[in-house]
Design an enzyme around this catalytic site. Sequence first.
Site, short mmCIF file in Angstrom:
data_model
loop_
_atom_site.label_atom_id
_atom_site.label_comp_id
_atom_site.label_asym_id
_atom_site.label_seq_id
_atom_site.Cartn_x
_atom_site.Cartn_y
_atom_site.Cartn_z
N CYS A 1 0.80 -1.23 0.00
CA CYS A 1 0.00 0.00 0.00
C CYS A 1 0.84 1.28 0.00
CB CYS A 1 -0.98 0.03 1.17
SG CYS A 1 -1.37 -1.54 1.91
N ARG B 1 6.44 -11.28 5.52
CA ARG B 1 5.80 -11.12 6.82
C ARG B 1 6.32 -12.17 7.78
NH1 ARG B 1 -0.46 -10.01 4.94
NH2 ARG B 1 0.06 -8.23 3.61
N GLN C 1 1.34 -10.93 -3.48
CA GLN C 1 -0.09 -10.60 -3.49
C GLN C 1 -0.50 -10.14 -4.87
OE1 GLN C 1 0.04 -7.52 -0.36
NE2 GLN C 1 -1.54 -8.71 0.64
N ASP D 1 -2.18 -7.61 -5.70
CA ASP D 1 -2.65 -6.47 -4.93
C ASP D 1 -3.10 -5.34 -5.85
OD1 ASP D 1 -3.18 -5.20 -2.61
OD2 ASP D 1 -1.09 -4.98 -1.96
N HIS E 1 -4.75 -1.06 -5.42
CA HIS E 1 -5.33 0.01 -4.61
C HIS E 1 -6.09 0.95 -5.52
CE1 HIS E 1 -2.17 -1.66 -2.07
NE2 HIS E 1 -3.04 -1.42 -1.11
N LYS F 1 -15.28 -4.11 4.97
CA LYS F 1 -14.75 -4.93 3.87
C LYS F 1 -15.71 -6.04 3.48
CE LYS F 1 -12.41 -8.16 6.91
NZ LYS F 1 -11.29 -9.07 7.11
N HIS G 1 -8.32 -1.20 -0.75
CA HIS G 1 -7.33 -2.25 -1.02
C HIS G 1 -8.12 -3.43 -1.53
CE1 HIS G 1 -4.60 -0.65 2.29
NE2 HIS G 1 -5.76 -0.26 2.74
ZN LIG Z 1 -3.16 -2.38 0.66
#
Ligand SMILES: [Zn+2]
Length: 653
Positions: free
Chosen positions: A346, A375, A393, A395, A397, A481, A527
């Site tokens: 992010c 992580r 990910q 991912d 945004h 979410k 996200h």
């Molecule tokens: Zn994010």
Amino acid sequence: MGDTIQVRLPDGAVRQVPRGTSPLDIAQQISPRLAKEVLVARLGDGGNAIEEGRLWDLARPLEGDTKLALLKDGDPDALYVLRHSCAHLLAAAVLELFPETKLGIGPPVENGFYYDFVRDTPFTHEDLKKIEAKMRELAAQNIPNERKLLPKADALKLYTEWPQQFKCELIQEKATEPMVSFYQSGKFIDFCLGPHIPHWGWLKAFKLMSVAGAYWKGQEGNPQMQRIYGTCFATQAELDQYLHRLEEAKRRDHRKLGPELDLYSIQEEAGPGLIFWHPRGGLVRKLMEDWLRDELLRRGYQLVFTPHIMLRDLWKTSGHTSFYKENMYGAVEVEKADYQLKPMNCPGHILIYKTHLRSYRDLPVRLAELGTVYRYERSGVLHGLLRVRGFTQDDAHIFCTPSQIESEVEACVDFAFAVLKTFGFDRYEVELSDWDPAHPQNYAGKPEDWQRSTAALVDTLARMKVPYKLMPGEAAFYGPKIDIQLVDAIGRPWQLTTVQFDFNLPARFGLEYVGEDGARHQPLMVHRALWGSVERFFGTLIEHYAGAFPVWLAPVQCEVLPLSDKFQDYAKQVAEKLRAAGFRAHLDGRNEKLQARIRDAQLMKTPYMLVVGGKEAEAGTVSVRHRSKGDLGPRPFEQFLADLHAEVESKAV
Ligand SMILES: [Zn+2]
Ligand SMILES: [Zn+2]
């Protein structure tokens, strides 16, 4: 204290019965047949006198006004009690066979029960068989389970003389009343709060599963116990179905199939939780990613790449060094500055957003990255491809204006459904997590942000006619979410897609856009990840397909098998033509029997095996064998090529 009590049945009927009447008496009054079918009672008065949902032995006298439900074997509470009684049956059988055994605790658990024992000799597989046979023998005698009360001193005396020191310890700790409740079944007696089913005759569909080590009270340093696990259902059919599901799960386990199919490995030398993608797995990943990137561009996302390591101060601005600290690796010092391995993508995307002053006309900005993050997960929770320490990910945004949130959420959900459909899943479950409006101080963002965003999620799901479960108070502190779990081939749910609002980061980073009014506004930020991670989704696919990927994803689509050495040339031609047409073909020209080479291709779950010999070479055909449909006979090669093309193009599963 009156002599009668009021008993309210689930249909609303109220019965006045003498105090001390048991649920079984009431079942008898309703019908003798019902009395034979019930296992246990559930009480409640909605007030404080009787805890709502309290389970009660059928034979135990009712002590006051109550609601009363008589539970048969389909009820989950009844199943729980059945399993608890089965744990007692296990302990009784163990004591019959090994009388010197010391007893720990024996509760019901999900899908079954266990009992902890202390015994010098380890229980063997043979012992489990003997114990199970003894359980069947005892169950066949329909021995009743009777509740008994003993003064605490007598209870302690009983266990001291037996001796059962762990039970003494339990009574010392847990018995708060002067009288202690026991359950007796024939010769077996156990300190237990109950309740239990009326007799052991109900226990027919059970199986002992395994023995594991356990510490007394779960604490290291305490005496070692042997925990025998069992499973128990109301009917044999349900037990069989459960055992079948377990077998299937074992057969599909990606940690077993991964190395067998040469897809990926985890290497001790490199450290736990880190995935090595082998060429065959890497190829599946390439195909997955190709599909995704094309789809992202088609759906108006922009692809970006961000660094794996960035100044730690950036993670202070984002707040991760406080609320996400537990999952982050330590700082890396470079030229006296602290750097941080990224746990999330992010902040990187936010920095890209901030490189321009954005106008409302530029929004929505959708930045997507197959972003690798690191992580910290404790070694005990690592699990194959599903819980790892480094992963990529899918991912993205989305930065948008308030008026755009509905269409953006809808597009995300639509994209998630496209993933499910493309990769062969037809069942899913959706959860919508909202905040707890009673505690707004626990959340980032203004109440109107929460209301507007949650309303957008609710309205979008309603408009798309997607059923969902509302999870009040389950949202993260920074926004509501939607989570989508897919359901795999054997009915297991897998958490994948998340579409998550964030009211925290735009404020922390001072994100802005110029609105229609010419003033600066803060954009909304979403996200979203569809697969969750490439690793996790790959693990899901392996298990869903039990390693037999659909043709469009299979690392090798066709194994070409010359009947013998004489036909190598034609086999080579076939393989080369397949490759030239864009298919993944492999030639297995080893000097092995055809049957052995077919078996090897089957083991690798290759969709098509093309056997070629003299007849095929002469006629320009291939003899087609499919991994699950078996022998499909000879086909002109050009026709096979056209069929294969159609199957790949349609992404048939
Ligand atoms: Zn994010
Ligand atoms: Zn018990």
